[in-house]
Design a protein around this motif. Structure first.
Motif, PDB file in Angstrom:
ATOM      1  N   ILE A  11       0.843  -1.202   0.000  1.00  0.00           N
ATOM      2  CA  ILE A  11       0.000   0.000   0.000  1.00  0.00           C
ATOM      3  C   ILE A  11       0.874   1.246   0.000  1.00  0.00           C
ATOM      4  O   ILE A  11       0.593   2.212  -0.717  1.00  0.00           O
ATOM      5  N   ARG A  12       1.939   1.217   0.767  1.00  0.00           N
ATOM      6  CA  ARG A  12       2.848   2.371   0.827  1.00  0.00           C
ATOM      7  C   ARG A  12       3.479   2.628  -0.537  1.00  0.00           C
ATOM      8  O   ARG A  12       3.654   3.786  -0.931  1.00  0.00           O
ATOM      9  N   CYS A  13       3.809   1.588  -1.261  1.00  0.00           N
ATOM     10  CA  CYS A  13       4.361   1.752  -2.614  1.00  0.00           C
ATOM     11  C   CYS A  13       3.359   2.467  -3.519  1.00  0.00           C
ATOM     12  O   CYS A  13       3.722   3.398  -4.245  1.00  0.00           O
ATOM     13  N   ALA A  14       2.113   2.023  -3.475  1.00  0.00           N
ATOM     14  CA  ALA A  14       1.079   2.659  -4.292  1.00  0.00           C
ATOM     15  C   ALA A  14       0.887   4.115  -3.874  1.00  0.00           C
ATOM     16  O   ALA A  14       0.736   5.000  -4.723  1.00  0.00           O
ATOM     17  N   GLU A  15       0.934   4.380  -2.577  1.00  0.00           N
ATOM     18  CA  GLU A  15       0.796   5.754  -2.092  1.00  0.00           C
ATOM     19  C   GLU A  15       1.932   6.644  -2.593  1.00  0.00           C
ATOM     20  O   GLU A  15       1.712   7.820  -2.897  1.00  0.00           O
ATOM     21  N   GLN A  16       3.124   6.094  -2.675  1.00  0.00           N
ATOM     22  CA  GLN A  16       4.260   6.871  -3.172  1.00  0.00           C
ATOM     23  C   GLN A  16       4.049   7.275  -4.626  1.00  0.00           C
ATOM     24  O   GLN A  16       4.366   8.396  -5.021  1.00  0.00           O
ATOM     25  N   LEU A  62       2.225  15.614  -6.726  1.00  0.00           N
ATOM     26  CA  LEU A  62       3.239  16.675  -6.762  1.00  0.00           C
ATOM     27  C   LEU A  62       3.429  17.241  -8.160  1.00  0.00           C
ATOM     28  O   LEU A  62       3.791  18.406  -8.322  1.00  0.00           O
ATOM     29  N   GLU A  63       3.198  16.404  -9.160  1.00  0.00           N
ATOM     30  CA  GLU A  63       3.375  16.844 -10.540  1.00  0.00           C
ATOM     31  C   GLU A  63       2.138  17.559 -11.082  1.00  0.00           C
ATOM     32  O   GLU A  63       2.103  17.952 -12.239  1.00  0.00           O
ATOM     33  N   GLY A  64       1.116  17.705 -10.257  1.00  0.00           N
ATOM     34  CA  GLY A  64      -0.050  18.476 -10.650  1.00  0.00           C
ATOM     35  C   GLY A  64      -1.174  17.698 -11.300  1.00  0.00           C
ATOM     36  O   GLY A  64      -2.093  18.286 -11.867  1.00  0.00           O
ATOM     37  N   TYR A  65      -1.111  16.379 -11.231  1.00  0.00           N
ATOM     38  CA  TYR A  65      -2.231  15.582 -11.755  1.00  0.00           C
ATOM     39  C   TYR A  65      -3.391  15.724 -10.778  1.00  0.00           C
ATOM     40  O   TYR A  65      -3.199  15.817  -9.578  1.00  0.00           O
ATOM     41  N   ASP A  66      -4.605  15.713 -11.296  1.00  0.00           N
ATOM     42  CA  ASP A  66      -5.740  15.720 -10.382  1.00  0.00           C
ATOM     43  C   ASP A  66      -6.266  14.300 -10.228  1.00  0.00           C
ATOM     44  O   ASP A  66      -5.889  13.391 -10.957  1.00  0.00           O
ATOM     45  N   GLU A  67      -7.139  14.117  -9.243  1.00  0.00           N
ATOM     46  CA  GLU A  67      -7.609  12.765  -8.915  1.00  0.00           C
ATOM     47  C   GLU A  67      -8.426  12.131 -10.022  1.00  0.00           C
ATOM     48  O   GLU A  67      -8.631  10.925 -10.026  1.00  0.00           O
ATOM     49  N   GLU A  68      -8.900  12.911 -10.955  1.00  0.00           N
ATOM     50  CA  GLU A  68      -9.687  12.354 -12.054  1.00  0.00           C
ATOM     51  C   GLU A  68      -8.815  11.936 -13.235  1.00  0.00           C
ATOM     52  O   GLU A  68      -9.313  11.372 -14.202  1.00  0.00           O
TER      53      GLU A  68
END
Length: 64
Positions: A29-34, A41-47
């Protein structure tokens, strides 16, 4: 690779790091969170499709 397949792949790879079975899910899970945090940080949004994919991977890991 589907999010479910990727989740299983990451989970299985934790064996190679000699992670205890009890901690393998937390590490995966931590890997996926990273990855998610990097997109954030790169400015992608959740969609965004990449962000959404990794959110699904994280969810699938939690179901393992």
């Amino acid at each position: 690779m589907t999010p479910k397949e990727k989740a299983q792949d990451i989970y299985d790879k934790m064996k190679g790091f000699r992670v205890k079975n009890t901690h393998r899910k937390k590490c995966a899970i931590r890997c996926a969170e990273q990855v998610i945090n990097t997109y954030d940080l790169e400015g992608y949004d959740e969609e965004d499709s990449k962000m959404e994919y990794w959110q699904q991977v994280k969810q699938e890991i939690s179901l393992l």
